[in-house]
Design a protein around this motif. Structure first.
Motif, PDB file in Angstrom:
ATOM      1  N   TRP A  39     -32.086  -5.396  13.958  1.00 38.60           N
ATOM      2  CA  TRP A  39     -31.052  -4.378  14.074  1.00 38.60           C
ATOM      3  C   TRP A  39     -29.725  -4.898  13.493  1.00 38.60           C
ATOM      4  O   TRP A  39     -29.273  -4.442  12.464  1.00 38.60           O
ATOM      5  N   TYR A  40     -29.131  -5.867  14.181  1.00 40.33           N
ATOM      6  CA  TYR A  40     -27.764  -6.273  13.813  1.00 40.33           C
ATOM      7  C   TYR A  40     -27.695  -7.069  12.506  1.00 40.33           C
ATOM      8  O   TYR A  40     -26.882  -6.785  11.638  1.00 40.33           O
ATOM      9  N   ILE A  41     -28.545  -8.092  12.403  1.00 43.80           N
ATOM     10  CA  ILE A  41     -28.390  -9.005  11.271  1.00 43.80           C
ATOM     11  C   ILE A  41     -28.807  -8.318   9.969  1.00 43.80           C
ATOM     12  O   ILE A  41     -28.115  -8.410   8.957  1.00 43.80           O
ATOM     13  N   GLU A  42     -29.917  -7.562  10.027  1.00 37.88           N
ATOM     14  CA  GLU A  42     -30.336  -6.854   8.808  1.00 37.88           C
ATOM     15  C   GLU A  42     -29.296  -5.830   8.369  1.00 37.88           C
ATOM     16  O   GLU A  42     -29.008  -5.685   7.186  1.00 37.88           O
ATOM     17  N   ARG A  43     -28.730  -5.097   9.333  1.00 39.06           N
ATOM     18  CA  ARG A  43     -27.710  -4.117   8.982  1.00 39.06           C
ATOM     19  C   ARG A  43     -26.505  -4.808   8.351  1.00 39.06           C
ATOM     20  O   ARG A  43     -25.981  -4.362   7.324  1.00 39.06           O
ATOM     21  N   HIS A  44     -26.078  -5.928   8.940  1.00 41.18           N
ATOM     22  CA  HIS A  44     -24.921  -6.657   8.431  1.00 41.18           C
ATOM     23  C   HIS A  44     -25.184  -7.158   7.007  1.00 41.18           C
ATOM     24  O   HIS A  44     -24.338  -7.013   6.118  1.00 41.18           O
ATOM     25  N   GLU A  45     -26.378  -7.729   6.800  1.00 39.42           N
ATOM     26  CA  GLU A  45     -26.686  -8.270   5.475  1.00 39.42           C
ATOM     27  C   GLU A  45     -26.788  -7.161   4.434  1.00 39.42           C
ATOM     28  O   GLU A  45     -26.364  -7.318   3.290  1.00 39.42           O
ATOM     29  N   GLN A  46     -27.340  -6.029   4.854  1.00 34.43           N
ATOM     30  CA  GLN A  46     -27.431  -4.890   3.940  1.00 34.43           C
ATOM     31  C   GLN A  46     -26.029  -4.394   3.565  1.00 34.43           C
ATOM     32  O   GLN A  46     -25.736  -4.161   2.390  1.00 34.43           O
ATOM     33  N   GLU A  47     -25.151  -4.270   4.563  1.00 37.21           N
ATOM     34  CA  GLU A  47     -23.780  -3.820   4.297  1.00 37.21           C
ATOM     35  C   GLU A  47     -23.053  -4.766   3.342  1.00 37.21           C
ATOM     36  O   GLU A  47     -22.347  -4.328   2.427  1.00 37.21           O
ATOM     37  N   GLN A  48     -23.250  -6.070   3.577  1.00 39.90           N
ATOM     38  CA  GLN A  48     -22.604  -7.068   2.715  1.00 39.90           C
ATOM     39  C   GLN A  48     -23.076  -6.938   1.270  1.00 39.90           C
ATOM     40  O   GLN A  48     -22.284  -6.951   0.330  1.00 39.90           O
ATOM     41  N   LEU A  49     -24.402  -6.810   1.123  1.00 37.89           N
ATOM     42  CA  LEU A  49     -24.990  -6.734  -0.202  1.00 37.89           C
ATOM     43  C   LEU A  49     -24.551  -5.453  -0.922  1.00 37.89           C
ATOM     44  O   LEU A  49     -24.184  -5.473  -2.101  1.00 37.89           O
ATOM     45  N   TYR A  50     -24.539  -4.329  -0.203  1.00 36.68           N
ATOM     46  CA  TYR A  50     -24.098  -3.058  -0.790  1.00 36.68           C
ATOM     47  C   TYR A  50     -22.651  -3.170  -1.262  1.00 36.68           C
ATOM     48  O   TYR A  50     -22.299  -2.730  -2.350  1.00 36.68           O
ATOM     49  N   LYS A  51     -21.821  -3.776  -0.406  1.00 35.19           N
ATOM     50  CA  LYS A  51     -20.404  -3.920  -0.714  1.00 35.19           C
ATOM     51  C   LYS A  51     -20.231  -4.768  -1.981  1.00 35.19           C
ATOM     52  O   LYS A  51     -19.454  -4.415  -2.877  1.00 35.19           O
ATOM     53  N   ASP A  52     -20.973  -5.864  -2.046  1.00 34.14           N
ATOM     54  CA  ASP A  52     -20.892  -6.753  -3.206  1.00 34.14           C
ATOM     55  C   ASP A  52     -21.278  -6.029  -4.492  1.00 34.14           C
ATOM     56  O   ASP A  52     -20.617  -6.155  -5.521  1.00 34.14           O
ATOM     57  N   VAL A  53     -22.363  -5.240  -4.434  1.00 36.63           N
ATOM     58  CA  VAL A  53     -22.843  -4.568  -5.644  1.00 36.63           C
ATOM     59  C   VAL A  53     -21.885  -3.438  -6.044  1.00 36.63           C
ATOM     60  O   VAL A  53     -21.604  -3.237  -7.226  1.00 36.63           O
ATOM     61  N   LEU A  54     -21.333  -2.715  -5.045  1.00 33.80           N
ATOM     62  CA  LEU A  54     -20.358  -1.671  -5.353  1.00 33.80           C
ATOM     63  C   LEU A  54     -19.123  -2.256  -6.026  1.00 33.80           C
ATOM     64  O   LEU A  54     -18.606  -1.710  -7.004  1.00 33.80           O
ATOM     65  N   GLU A  55     -18.666  -3.390  -5.499  1.00 38.24           N
ATOM     66  CA  GLU A  55     -17.488  -4.046  -6.080  1.00 38.24           C
ATOM     67  C   GLU A  55     -17.779  -4.530  -7.495  1.00 38.24           C
ATOM     68  O   GLU A  55     -16.946  -4.400  -8.394  1.00 38.24           O
ATOM     69  N   LEU A  56     -18.974  -5.068  -7.668  1.00 38.93           N
ATOM     70  CA  LEU A  56     -19.385  -5.530  -8.987  1.00 38.93           C
ATOM     71  C   LEU A  56     -19.388  -4.368  -9.983  1.00 38.93           C
ATOM     72  O   LEU A  56     -18.874  -4.471 -11.102  1.00 38.93           O
ATOM     73  N   ASP A  57     -19.918  -3.242  -9.526  1.00 39.33           N
ATOM     74  CA  ASP A  57     -19.991  -2.044 -10.360  1.00 39.33           C
ATOM     75  C   ASP A  57     -18.585  -1.581 -10.763  1.00 39.33           C
ATOM     76  O   ASP A  57     -18.292  -1.358 -11.938  1.00 39.33           O
TER      77      ASP A  57
END
Ligand SMILES: [Zn+2]
Length: 228
Positions: A200-218
């Motif tokens: 629940w918590y760790i997967e959600r956090h890691e997903q949010e981090q990864l999404y944020k990184d890719v959006l910023e990269l874009d």
């Protein structure tokens, strides 16, 4: 091959003379254990079994005590170092949830019943916080509200945690009916709580981090393209 999971770095080490030493002190002598002609271990009355493990990876020592023999058989899996096997979860997981989890770990050998109750409470805290289910009072209703939100196999397990934890929380109507929870069983509930925290918590956090990184990269690449 039997293994021991290092509580410090999580590496599973093979149990060998290099990683594990066992001592058997007793009241009568320094060596509460001897070997007979068949090289079988015989215990000299009751003794303590002290297991030392040295992790080949991080070099940390782990020490676990067990009683052998009728006078000390209530000494079961006492973790001397580290004093509990609680995982140090990251701080974005609410403190109250981490606290219930750590207490459930700390008390698992001494009072498996209390530990199971704490695991149940920890689950309730997670359902309220993670799934934002706050309009119910009873855990059974909170779990019901999750039925179409989590996989069916996980939903079944949530109910099992609730039911097993109930044994510690509420005395049976018939006081002669004593249902005991063994430390190994309470430890299994703790393992499920650890799994749910990860899923629940760790997967959600890691997903949010990864999404944020890719959006910023874009965004970054788009603005470079616009400049160029
Ligand atoms: Zn280690």
């Amino acid at each position: 091959m039997p293994g021991f999971k290092c509580p410090y770095c999580s590496m599973v080490m093979p149990i060998s003379q290099d990683t594990n030493k066992t001592l058997y002190p007793s009241f009568d002598s320094q060596h509460g254990v001897y070997r007979n002609a068949d090289y079988k271990i015989c215990y000299n009355k009751s003794c303590l079994k002290i297991d030392f493990y040295e992790c080949p990876n991080c070099k940390q020592y782990s020490i676990i005590l067990n009683g052998v023999g009728s006078s000390v058989e209530d000494v079961k899996n006492i973790h001397v170092r580290p004093s509990s096997l609680a995982i140090q979860f990251p701080s974005y997981i609410p403190e109250s949830i981490r606290q219930d989890y750590e207490e459930a770990c700390a008390i698992v050998s001494l009072s498996p019943k209390a530990s199971a109750t704490l695991s149940r409470r920890c689950l309730q805290g997670m359902i309220r916080d993670f799934w934002k289910i706050t309009d119910k009072k009873r855990l059974v209703d909170e779990i019901d509200a999750l039925q179409d939100k989590v996989p069916a196999s996980q939903w079944k397990i949530l109910n099992s945690i609730r039911r097993i934890g109930n044994i510690g929380a509420h005395p049976e109507a018939d006081v002669n009916l004593i249902i005991d929870i063994e430390p190994e069983d309470a430890q299994k509930l703790i393992s499920i709580i650890e799994l749910l925290i990860r899923q629940w918590y760790i997967e959600r956090h890691e997903q949010e981090q990864l999404y944020k990184d890719v959006l910023e990269l874009d965004q970054d690449m788009q603005s470079q393209k616009d400049k160029g």
